[in-house]
Design a protein around this motif. Sequence first.
Motif, short mmCIF file in Angstrom:
data_model
loop_
_atom_site.label_atom_id
_atom_site.label_comp_id
_atom_site.label_asym_id
_atom_site.label_seq_id
_atom_site.Cartn_x
_atom_site.Cartn_y
_atom_site.Cartn_z
N GLY A 13 -6.44 -12.61 -0.41
CA GLY A 13 -5.13 -12.91 -0.99
C GLY A 13 -4.15 -11.78 -0.73
N GLY A 14 -4.30 -11.13 0.42
CA GLY A 14 -3.50 -9.94 0.72
C GLY A 14 -2.16 -10.20 1.36
N ILE A 15 -1.73 -11.46 1.37
CA ILE A 15 -0.49 -11.79 2.08
C ILE A 15 0.70 -12.00 1.14
N SER A 16 0.47 -11.86 -0.16
CA SER A 16 1.58 -12.01 -1.10
C SER A 16 1.23 -11.36 -2.43
N GLY A 17 2.21 -11.19 -3.29
CA GLY A 17 2.01 -10.73 -4.65
C GLY A 17 1.25 -9.42 -4.77
N ILE A 18 0.30 -9.37 -5.69
CA ILE A 18 -0.47 -8.16 -5.94
C ILE A 18 -1.26 -7.76 -4.70
N GLY A 19 -1.83 -8.73 -4.01
CA GLY A 19 -2.62 -8.41 -2.82
C GLY A 19 -1.84 -7.71 -1.74
N LYS A 20 -0.63 -8.18 -1.51
CA LYS A 20 0.24 -7.54 -0.52
C LYS A 20 0.58 -6.11 -0.95
N ALA A 21 0.87 -5.93 -2.24
CA ALA A 21 1.18 -4.59 -2.75
C ALA A 21 -0.01 -3.66 -2.57
N ILE A 22 -1.22 -4.18 -2.78
CA ILE A 22 -2.43 -3.37 -2.58
C ILE A 22 -2.55 -2.96 -1.12
N ALA A 23 -2.31 -3.91 -0.23
CA ALA A 23 -2.37 -3.61 1.20
C ALA A 23 -1.37 -2.53 1.58
N GLU A 24 -0.17 -2.61 1.06
CA GLU A 24 0.87 -1.61 1.35
C GLU A 24 0.44 -0.23 0.88
N ASP A 25 -0.12 -0.18 -0.33
CA ASP A 25 -0.53 1.11 -0.87
C ASP A 25 -1.73 1.67 -0.12
N PHE A 26 -2.67 0.83 0.23
CA PHE A 26 -3.84 1.28 1.00
C PHE A 26 -3.40 1.87 2.34
N LEU A 27 -2.49 1.19 3.00
CA LEU A 27 -2.00 1.68 4.29
C LEU A 27 -1.30 3.02 4.13
N ALA A 28 -0.51 3.16 3.07
CA ALA A 28 0.18 4.42 2.81
C ALA A 28 -0.80 5.55 2.53
#
Length: 247
Positions: A13-28
Amino acid sequence: MERLKDKTALITGGISGIGKAIAEDFLAEGARVVITGRREELGAKVASRLGTTDRVVYVKQDVSQEKDWENATQQVIENFGHWDILVNNAGVGGSGKLIAETSLADWQKVTAINLTGNFLGIRTALNKMTQGSIVNVSSVLGIITPMSGIGAYAASKGGTRTLTKAAAVEAIQMGKKIRVNSVHPGLVKTDIVSQDVQAALENSPEPISQLGKPQEIAKAVTYLASDEAAYTTGSELVIDGGTLAGR
């Protein structure tokens, strides 16, 4: 800021909402990520916006299907060589119906994604990872059920809460250095929360009468995924604006 340097994560579920925010933070924080979801066009767009293919890849996945888990984990290894972190984030809201009015189809739709999907993810990770972190995104409604019309949703999130603890114990018994924890957000500003609920919360007696932000949940997940949480397993991290404390 590289708390996840050299780590590879699968975020459902990494393409929207909380999942996307998690992906952004992980990448950072230096991680490489595979994000999954059922909407191919959106998934491809989100992945391209998040980064280049040497850092982030989108894979289509229905988390309730065993074959999709096999494919997703294979893509993690093929693209990045190893697998260190699983974030079970994919989820759906309930129908809003009372239990007495809930059809079997409605019940099964919610539990298939929210609970069975997490079981399949945990099982896959325990068998294929040797060390690392599993973070399950549950809900404060998996701890309390202060309203009607959320029976299936609350059951699925409560199930995730206890499944997390069982998996944490079993990982230790298996001799694997895999930590398993759950995160329990309160109401967060995502597509699942309707405008009516958002408006009601602004006039409610909750300690913090506003919705949380996906980024605030993501920071908690990053902590649990990182080596900073090396002594943390089987725990539940509540991020709810004081909802539980105020009851």
